[in-house]
Motif scaffolding. Structure first.
Motif, short mmCIF file in Angstrom:
data_model
loop_
_atom_site.label_atom_id
_atom_site.label_comp_id
_atom_site.label_asym_id
_atom_site.label_seq_id
_atom_site.Cartn_x
_atom_site.Cartn_y
_atom_site.Cartn_z
N ILE A 192 34.30 44.10 38.22
CA ILE A 192 34.04 43.53 39.53
C ILE A 192 35.31 42.86 40.01
O ILE A 192 35.79 41.90 39.39
N ASN A 193 35.89 43.36 41.10
CA ASN A 193 37.11 42.77 41.65
C ASN A 193 36.74 41.79 42.76
O ASN A 193 36.28 42.18 43.82
N THR A 194 36.94 40.51 42.49
CA THR A 194 36.57 39.47 43.45
C THR A 194 37.75 38.97 44.27
O THR A 194 37.60 38.07 45.10
N VAL A 195 38.92 39.55 44.07
CA VAL A 195 40.14 39.03 44.69
C VAL A 195 40.28 39.55 46.12
O VAL A 195 40.19 40.76 46.36
N SER A 196 40.53 38.64 47.05
CA SER A 196 40.74 39.04 48.45
C SER A 196 42.23 39.15 48.76
O SER A 196 42.73 38.58 49.72
N ALA A 197 42.92 39.88 47.92
CA ALA A 197 44.36 40.11 48.09
C ALA A 197 44.69 41.46 47.48
O ALA A 197 43.90 42.04 46.73
N SER A 198 45.86 41.96 47.81
CA SER A 198 46.28 43.26 47.31
C SER A 198 46.61 43.19 45.82
O SER A 198 47.37 42.32 45.39
N ILE A 199 46.00 44.07 45.03
CA ILE A 199 46.32 44.19 43.61
C ILE A 199 46.52 45.66 43.28
O ILE A 199 46.18 46.54 44.08
N ASP A 200 47.04 45.94 42.10
CA ASP A 200 47.30 47.32 41.66
C ASP A 200 45.99 47.92 41.15
O ASP A 200 45.69 47.86 39.95
N ILE A 201 45.20 48.48 42.04
CA ILE A 201 43.90 49.02 41.68
C ILE A 201 44.03 50.11 40.61
O ILE A 201 43.22 50.18 39.67
N SER A 202 45.04 50.95 40.73
CA SER A 202 45.19 52.05 39.77
C SER A 202 45.38 51.54 38.35
O SER A 202 44.86 52.12 37.39
N ALA A 203 46.10 50.42 38.20
CA ALA A 203 46.29 49.84 36.87
C ALA A 203 44.97 49.35 36.30
O ALA A 203 44.66 49.55 35.11
#
Length: 347
Positions: A242-253
């Motif tokens: 579950i990704n709760t972060v409201s910022a850009s992260i490296d989804i592929s990683a």
């Protein structure tokens, strides 16, 4: 019409200030709620600052509302004066589309009517919970069980159901390994709920700064994503992230951390796109999905679950005059883990 005290944004750049607004008269199916507590959600900040689109001002934010029923319309059958109730992120929908009929009003094909900043059925713009009172149709109100105090229940109306819904839909529970990206307002609720569901829970946070908190909240493991070795050690580990972060992260990683047929579900809503490498998906039959709040039925289910398991939000109660300071602290990640406004201070 009822004239009430609120805190409202008057522009995308200025502070929120005390503002008087009027609520509509209580109609046959309406309920008047004396708001006791209103949570501050990161989406409030995104909205009033125009980061998710232009707004009409003045705008009263707030969609984590807990209070007491003080008046009911002539045809209201579900609530009576004195009931403990809550209002979340929406106050109406078309009620006719396939999604509404399935109890998934948040995915209304015509677009649900948000608690604030949305065009209501009468053409007015909805105003939210940083206020002393609100009038809402009974179908979009939920009952707060006696086992939950109103202050810790308020954030459940957004943060609670936003994390409960994907955990429920993707069957988090015994035998499942669940990771939560970020330990903030949403993340801390995801940890509590996933733990109560019986899953093995891991927090993935940028650093180990909140490790002690994460373990106390119910996490079994805690890893720092700023350490590259984390991604090597945890490759293929999780059934659900579950990704709760409201910022850009490296989804592929992060997708590489999923096991075969695992799903990464985004509940944070960054303003910028999140690019995905297709090979991160196809090499493990993985899914990258999204989830948005929950329907009214599921919101009630979540509240009942939280009451049964004695789960409330970790909160800091503030007065209305501290709202602008609270916004700055939210942006600086300086909150453990949800600000809640005591609306009795709206004078």
């Amino acid at each position: 019409m009822l004239e009430i005290n609120t805190y409202a944004a008057t522009s995308a750049t200025g502070d929120l200030v005390p503002t008087r607004i009027t609520r509509r008269d209580v109609g046959p199916h309406d309920v008047l709620i004396d708001i006791k507590f209103s949570g501050i959600c990161h989406s409030d900040i995104h909205t009033v600052r125009g980061e998710w689109g232009d707004q009409q001002y003045p705008l009263v934010p707030g969609h984590e509302i807990a209070g007491i029923v003080t008046e009911v319309g002539s045809d209201v059958s579900r609530y009576t004066v004195g009931d403990r109730v809550g209002v979340g992120c929406m106050v109406n929908s078309c009620r006719e589309c396939v999604n509404c009929l399935a109890g998934e009003e948040q995915y209304c094909l015509a677009g649900n009517i948000g608690t604030y900043g949305a065009k209501d059925v009468d053409g007015t713009i909805t105003q939210g919970g940083y206020a002393t009172h609100v009038v809402v149709n009974e179908d979009f109100i939920v009952r707060i069980p006696e086992g939950l105090e109103l202050d810790v229940a308020a954030p459940l109306l957004c943060a609670g159901v936003t994390t409960y819904s994907p955990l429920n839909h993707w069957n988090a529970g015994p035998g499942k390994k669940v990771a939560v990206i970020g330990l903030g307002g949403l993340g801390h609720m995801a940890v509590k709920i996933a733990h109560a569901m019986g899953a093995e829970v891991t927090v993935l946070s940028r650093s180990l700064k909140k490790q002690e908190d994460g373990l106390k909240l119910g996490a079994d493991h805690y890893f720092a994503t700023e350490n590259p070795e984390t991604f090597e050690a945890l490759a293929g580990s999780f059934n659900l992230i579950i990704n709760t972060v409201s910022a850009s992260i490296d989804i592929s990683a992060f997708l590489q951390l999923l096991s075969l047929d695992g799903a990464l579900v985004n509940v944070g809503a960054p303003a910028e796109p999140l690019p995905v490498n297709a090979f991160a998906l196809i090499t493990g039959r993985r899914s990258f999905a999204g989830s948005m709040i929950g329907g009214i039925r599921e919101t009630q289910e979540m509240l009942d679950f939280c009451a049964e398991h004695k789960i409330g939000a970790e909160i800091e109660v503030i007065s209305a005059e501290d709202i602008n300071k609270a916004y700055e602290r939210v942006l600086a990640s300086d909150v453990h883990y949800r600000f809640v406004i005591d609306t009795s201070t709206l004078v």
